[in-house]
Design an enzyme around this catalytic site. Structure first.
Site, mmCIF file in Angstrom:
data_model
loop_
_atom_site.group_PDB
_atom_site.id
_atom_site.type_symbol
_atom_site.label_atom_id
_atom_site.label_comp_id
_atom_site.label_asym_id
_atom_site.label_seq_id
_atom_site.Cartn_x
_atom_site.Cartn_y
_atom_site.Cartn_z
ATOM 1 N N LYS A 1 4.302 9.812 3.449
ATOM 2 C CA LYS A 1 5.271 8.724 3.325
ATOM 3 C C LYS A 1 6.393 8.850 4.369
ATOM 4 C CE LYS A 1 2.886 6.583 0.276
ATOM 5 N NZ LYS A 1 2.486 7.099 -0.969
HETATM 6 C C1 LIG Z 1 1.648 6.913 -2.320
HETATM 7 C C2 LIG Z 1 1.713 5.791 -3.294
HETATM 8 C C3 LIG Z 1 2.021 6.000 -4.648
HETATM 9 C C4 LIG Z 1 2.039 7.353 -5.290
HETATM 10 O O1 LIG Z 1 2.974 8.207 -4.787
HETATM 11 P P1 LIG Z 1 2.939 9.745 -5.247
HETATM 12 O O2 LIG Z 1 4.293 10.230 -4.833
HETATM 13 O O3 LIG Z 1 1.818 10.392 -4.496
HETATM 14 O O4 LIG Z 1 2.750 9.778 -6.711
HETATM 15 C C5 LIG Z 1 2.231 4.903 -5.461
HETATM 16 N N1 LIG Z 1 2.082 3.662 -4.995
HETATM 17 C C6 LIG Z 1 1.755 3.408 -3.719
HETATM 18 C C7 LIG Z 1 1.636 1.989 -3.260
HETATM 19 C C8 LIG Z 1 1.530 4.463 -2.832
HETATM 20 O O5 LIG Z 1 1.153 4.217 -1.570
#
Ligand SMILES: *Cc1c(COP(=O)(O)O)cnc(C)c1O
Length: 385
Positions: free
Chosen positions: A183
């Protein structure tokens, strides 16, 4: 042959490493002063009154739904064009994820489809800011207001981002962020909920640590006592101080990361402008796009190549690509348990066949962008009908 360009590499510098090492040396590893500071700075950055640091965005979505009182048999409106987490959390409550098709231009949830999906059991909407471009929050909040629904944003892609001058994280009931390794800023694994509601913030914090009346920081330091009470059966979702220290260090660089992403996204747009076979997602006015992903759609009617072969060929050119996302309704669980069919979501089903996510991250060199553009162009010219 050029070196392999991975689809994603996090940007971690000596400052980030130092921040984590200093926590390791400090004697306090789990949730403590670093997590508190990360929450305070993050809340200030997005303009929210409260922020609670958690160990994932999935945990954030789960606890936000818990805080609003989601229950068995309830329904939550979720876009089909999203990652597993957005809808899976709804099933934790024995509630139903009601999938919504997307808009062709942005692949964000289509707000015009919300109203017809609402039933007396509908409790909430979870918009996802796909690729980092904010959804049409005016329409979504209007529908929510009219039907007395809660809005919990899945902003896993949307940091830093804003909608009509309002920062994502300050707009709806709760907003959930991800600091997963890929992210825009990362803590390895991590997440955050922001809200302006003190009761929800308290409930989320408490449920993130077994539903205890006081957390370890308060119990094991000179600020606290050994006594605690279990006030509800909670979960174990707190963020460690090691992760929070990395989060703080990354947060301080978030605007720089974003500027690079934005500049690279503009180079991609320019690089494909004259190719009718390649359509980037449409940029809306009045938004700051977080540029988490750079998604293009291939016009397969004009190309003698499939999307899968396209990605395979870029891979052979040492360029890592991906697909975001396989829409939820195409997965076996959603087909068999909830009976969703491809034709129920024509826009997402069609988009899925033609979409490619190109590498976009601040650690890339500008030359990596030019190389990717050149490889895509060469492929298109070769596969042109
Ligand atoms: C990465 C992601 C998540 C989950 O995030 P985590 O921190 O890995 O739990 C949720 N929604 C979307 C759209 C994502 O891309």
């Amino acid at each position: 042959m050029a070196a392999y360009l991975p689809f994603h590499v996090p940007e971690i510098d000596d400052e980030d490493i130092e921040a984590v090492v200093s926590v390791l040396r400090s004697g306090w590893l789990t949730t403590g002063s670093k997590a508190r500071q990360f929450e305070q700075e993050f809340a200030a950055k997005v303009g929210a009154r409260y922020a609670v640091a958690l160990n994932s965005c999935t945990a954030a979505l789960h606890l936000a739904l818990e805080a609003i009182g989601l229950g068995e048999g309830d329904e939550v409106l979720v876009p089909t064009m999203t990652f597993a987490a957005t809808a899976e959390v709804v099933t934790y409550f024995k509630a139903k994820p009601v999938l919504i098709d997307c808009l062709p231009a942005t692949l964000n949830m289509n707000p015009d489809h919300l109203e017809r999906a609402i039933t007396p059991r509908t409790k909430a909407i979870i918009p996802v800011h796909f690729a980092g471009q904010p959804c049409d929050m005016t329409s979504i909040l209007e529908v929510a207001r009219r039907h007395n629904l809660r809005v919990i944003e899945d902003a896993a892609h949307a940091f830093p981002a804003s909608y009509k001058g309002k920062v994502i994280g300050s707009i709806s009931d709760c907003t959930c962020f991800s600091f997963y390794a890929t992210k825009n800023i990362t803590t390895g694994e991590g997440g955050m909920v922001t809200t302006d509601d003190p009761d929800w913030a308290d409930r989320i914090r408490r449920m993130s640590l077994h539903g205890l009346s006081r957390d370890a920081w308060k119990r094991y330091t000179n600020q606290g006592s050994w006594y605690y009470e279990i006030v509800a059966p909670g979960f174990k979702y707190n963020l460690t101080d090691m992760a929070a220290a990395l989060g703080l260090s990354q947060l301080h660089k978030a605007d720089r990361f974003w500027k690079t992403r934005e500049r690279y996204a503009a180079l991609y747009a320019e690089g494909f402008r004259d190719l009718p076979e390649i359509t980037p997602l449409v940029m809306q006015d009045d938004v700051q796009h977080a540029w988490h992903l750079y998604v293009i759609q291939l016009d397969l009617d004009r190309l003698r190549i499939t999307r899968d072969a396209f990605i395979e060929r870029l891979q052979q050119q040492q360029i890592g690509c991906s697909v975001h996302f396989i829409p939820l309704h195409l997965h076996p669980y959603y087909r068999s348990t909830w009976g969703y069919r491809p034709e129920d979501f024509p826009v997402a089903s069609r988009a899925f066949k033609s979409m490619v996510s190109l590498p976009l991250y601040s650690k890339m060199m500008e030359s990596d962008i030019h190389r990717t553009i050149a490889a895509v162009r060469e492929l298109v010219l070769e596969a042109r009908q």
